[in-house]
Design an enzyme around this catalytic site. Sequence first.
Site, PDB file in Angstrom:
ATOM      1  N   GLU A  92       6.836   6.223  -8.627  1.00 51.42           N
ATOM      2  CA  GLU A  92       5.404   5.882  -8.562  1.00 51.42           C
ATOM      3  C   GLU A  92       4.695   6.811  -7.586  1.00 51.42           C
ATOM      4  O   GLU A  92       3.571   7.255  -7.832  1.00 51.42           O
ATOM      5  CB  GLU A  92       5.211   4.435  -8.085  1.00 51.42           C
ATOM      6  CG  GLU A  92       5.641   3.391  -9.090  1.00 51.42           C
ATOM      7  CD  GLU A  92       5.330   1.975  -8.612  1.00 51.42           C
ATOM      8  OE1 GLU A  92       4.851   1.793  -7.487  1.00 51.42           O
ATOM      9  OE2 GLU A  92       5.579   1.044  -9.392  1.00 51.42           O
TER      10      GLU A  92
ATOM     11  N   ASP B  29      -8.398  -0.296 -19.463  1.00 50.00           N
ATOM     12  CA  ASP B  29      -9.374  -0.746 -20.461  1.00 50.00           C
ATOM     13  C   ASP B  29      -9.493  -2.264 -20.350  1.00 50.00           C
ATOM     14  O   ASP B  29      -9.049  -2.840 -19.358  1.00 50.00           O
ATOM     15  CB  ASP B  29      -8.987  -0.263 -21.873  1.00 50.00           C
ATOM     16  CG  ASP B  29      -7.688  -0.894 -22.365  1.00 50.00           C
ATOM     17  OD1 ASP B  29      -7.165  -1.803 -21.686  1.00 50.00           O
ATOM     18  OD2 ASP B  29      -7.201  -0.474 -23.431  1.00 50.00           O
ATOM     19  N   GLU B  30     -10.072  -2.883 -21.366  1.00 53.18           N
ATOM     20  CA  GLU B  30     -10.341  -4.316 -21.215  1.00 53.18           C
ATOM     21  C   GLU B  30      -9.109  -5.189 -21.410  1.00 53.18           C
ATOM     22  O   GLU B  30      -9.155  -6.401 -21.184  1.00 53.18           O
ATOM     23  CB  GLU B  30     -11.497  -4.713 -22.137  1.00 53.18           C
ATOM     24  CG  GLU B  30     -12.773  -4.012 -21.667  1.00 53.18           C
ATOM     25  CD  GLU B  30     -14.031  -4.451 -22.377  1.00 53.18           C
ATOM     26  OE1 GLU B  30     -13.973  -5.426 -23.147  1.00 53.18           O
ATOM     27  OE2 GLU B  30     -15.069  -3.806 -22.154  1.00 53.18           O
TER      28      GLU B  30
ATOM     29  N   ARG C  72      -5.179  -8.309  -9.392  1.00 51.51           N
ATOM     30  CA  ARG C  72      -6.206  -8.968 -10.201  1.00 51.51           C
ATOM     31  C   ARG C  72      -6.537  -8.095 -11.397  1.00 51.51           C
ATOM     32  O   ARG C  72      -6.508  -6.869 -11.295  1.00 51.51           O
ATOM     33  CB  ARG C  72      -7.509  -9.170  -9.406  1.00 51.51           C
ATOM     34  CG  ARG C  72      -7.401 -10.197  -8.325  1.00 51.51           C
ATOM     35  CD  ARG C  72      -8.636 -10.204  -7.437  1.00 51.51           C
ATOM     36  NE  ARG C  72      -8.400 -11.102  -6.345  1.00 51.51           N
ATOM     37  CZ  ARG C  72      -8.687 -12.390  -6.355  1.00 51.51           C
ATOM     38  NH1 ARG C  72      -9.312 -12.924  -7.384  1.00 51.51           N
ATOM     39  NH2 ARG C  72      -8.390 -13.159  -5.321  1.00 51.51           N
TER      40      ARG C  72
ATOM     41  N   ASN D  51      -4.761   2.640 -13.094  1.00 48.29           N
ATOM     42  CA  ASN D  51      -3.816   1.651 -12.595  1.00 48.29           C
ATOM     43  C   ASN D  51      -2.414   2.243 -12.640  1.00 48.29           C
ATOM     44  O   ASN D  51      -2.130   3.126 -13.447  1.00 48.29           O
ATOM     45  CB  ASN D  51      -3.864   0.400 -13.481  1.00 48.29           C
ATOM     46  CG  ASN D  51      -2.927  -0.687 -12.991  1.00 48.29           C
ATOM     47  OD1 ASN D  51      -2.861  -0.980 -11.796  1.00 48.29           O
ATOM     48  ND2 ASN D  51      -2.172  -1.288 -13.913  1.00 48.29           N
TER      49      ASN D  51
ATOM     50  N   HIS E  57       1.540   0.928 -13.161  1.00 43.77           N
ATOM     51  CA  HIS E  57       2.301  -0.236 -13.598  1.00 43.77           C
ATOM     52  C   HIS E  57       3.796   0.090 -13.477  1.00 43.77           C
ATOM     53  O   HIS E  57       4.221   1.166 -13.912  1.00 43.77           O
ATOM     54  CB  HIS E  57       1.937  -0.575 -15.053  1.00 43.77           C
ATOM     55  CG  HIS E  57       2.627  -1.801 -15.528  1.00 43.77           C
ATOM     56  ND1 HIS E  57       2.244  -3.073 -15.156  1.00 43.77           N
ATOM     57  CD2 HIS E  57       3.723  -1.954 -16.318  1.00 43.77           C
ATOM     58  CE1 HIS E  57       3.057  -3.952 -15.704  1.00 43.77           C
ATOM     59  NE2 HIS E  57       3.965  -3.301 -16.412  1.00 43.77           N
TER      60      HIS E  57
ATOM     61  N   GLY F 110       0.790  -1.222   0.000  1.00 43.26           N
ATOM     62  CA  GLY F 110       0.000   0.000   0.000  1.00 43.26           C
ATOM     63  C   GLY F 110       0.825   1.276   0.000  1.00 43.26           C
ATOM     64  O   GLY F 110       0.323   2.335   0.380  1.00 43.26           O
ATOM     65  N   SER F 111       2.066   1.203  -0.478  1.00 44.32           N
ATOM     66  CA  SER F 111       2.871   2.435  -0.470  1.00 44.32           C
ATOM     67  C   SER F 111       2.311   3.464  -1.455  1.00 44.32           C
ATOM     68  O   SER F 111       2.418   4.672  -1.215  1.00 44.32           O
ATOM     69  CB  SER F 111       4.347   2.133  -0.766  1.00 44.32           C
ATOM     70  OG  SER F 111       4.529   1.726  -2.095  1.00 44.32           O
TER      71      SER F 111
HETATM   72  C1  GRF Z   1       3.781  -1.207  -7.403  1.00 47.85           C
HETATM   73  O1  GRF Z   1       5.085  -1.430  -7.855  1.00 47.85           O
HETATM   74  C2  GRF Z   1       2.813  -1.013  -8.535  1.00 47.85           C
HETATM   75  O2  GRF Z   1       3.391  -0.407  -9.643  1.00 47.85           O
HETATM   76  C3  GRF Z   1       2.424  -2.421  -8.868  1.00 47.85           C
HETATM   77  O3  GRF Z   1       2.346  -3.080  -7.624  1.00 47.85           O
HETATM   78  C4  GRF Z   1       3.207  -2.418  -6.682  1.00 47.85           C
HETATM   79  C5  GRF Z   1       2.360  -2.039  -5.505  1.00 47.85           C
HETATM   80  O4  GRF Z   1       3.102  -1.485  -4.462  1.00 47.85           O
HETATM   81  N1  GRF Z   1       1.194  -2.432  -9.624  1.00 47.85           N
HETATM   82  P1  GRF Z   1       2.383  -0.859  -3.201  1.00 47.85           P
HETATM   83  O5  GRF Z   1       1.451  -1.915  -2.614  1.00 47.85           O
HETATM   84  O6  GRF Z   1       1.643   0.364  -3.628  1.00 47.85           O
HETATM   85  O7  GRF Z   1       3.502  -0.561  -2.253  1.00 47.85           O
END
Ligand code: GRF
Length: 207
Positions: free
Chosen positions: A181, A148-149, A98, A114, A116, A17-18
């Site tokens: 991120e 998207d899908e 998921r 999302n 990534h 959850g960072s």
């Molecule tokens: C992150 O690296 C994100 O890009 C990926 O999953 C990780 C989640 O990290 N989808 P966190 O739980 O937010 O720390």
Amino acid sequence: MATGQKLKIGVLGSGSGSNAQSIIDAIAAGTLDAEVVCVLTDVEDARILERAATHGIPAQYISGAPFKTKLEGDAEQEYIRVLKDYGAECVVLAGFMRIVKPAMLAAFPHRVLNIHPALLPAFPGVASWKQALDYGTRVAGCTVHFVDEGTDTGPIIVQRCVPVEPDDTAETLHARIQVEEHKAYPEALRLLAADRLRIVGRRVEIL
Ligand code: GRF
């Protein structure tokens, strides 16, 4: 959502959850005009639950069974119901492990985002930082996109890059990407909250 109201965000996560934390922190710092109305997880003891509780944000475990890697059917309907009950206007996938399906996308049209850990369209799928390292790229990074899908295919809102250093391990590279991120998600949500994003085909225009 230029309604004068705060953007109401529902966060879905499966792990540490960072990224959720970075969004909560941006709101607390006054740099993101939004509210996290709930945090939902498919992992009963995920750390993201503690983070939400610390900030007084409603947090709930909802099983994703019987599937392991997608959210579909009854479980998906339950997620949608709870998100709507909390008044969520957008869904932020923050380490949610998921694939979300068309029912969720239809419930929140152009409002599922999302993050990534790669510069899409390179390295979709899992452990993307390791894919970049194994491939030998000189830069890596992260992408915030509308969902998207497809899998990691939606229109791109924000990308940030980092160098790949010669002595990097999967862990050190992932840590460097995560620093970016934590800037990228609040940045994308600031644009969404200010109603400055328009999807035009594959492109996202920033107004
Ligand atoms: C992150 O690296 C994100 O890009 C990926 O999953 C990780 C989640 O990290 N989808 P966190 O739980 O937010 O720390």
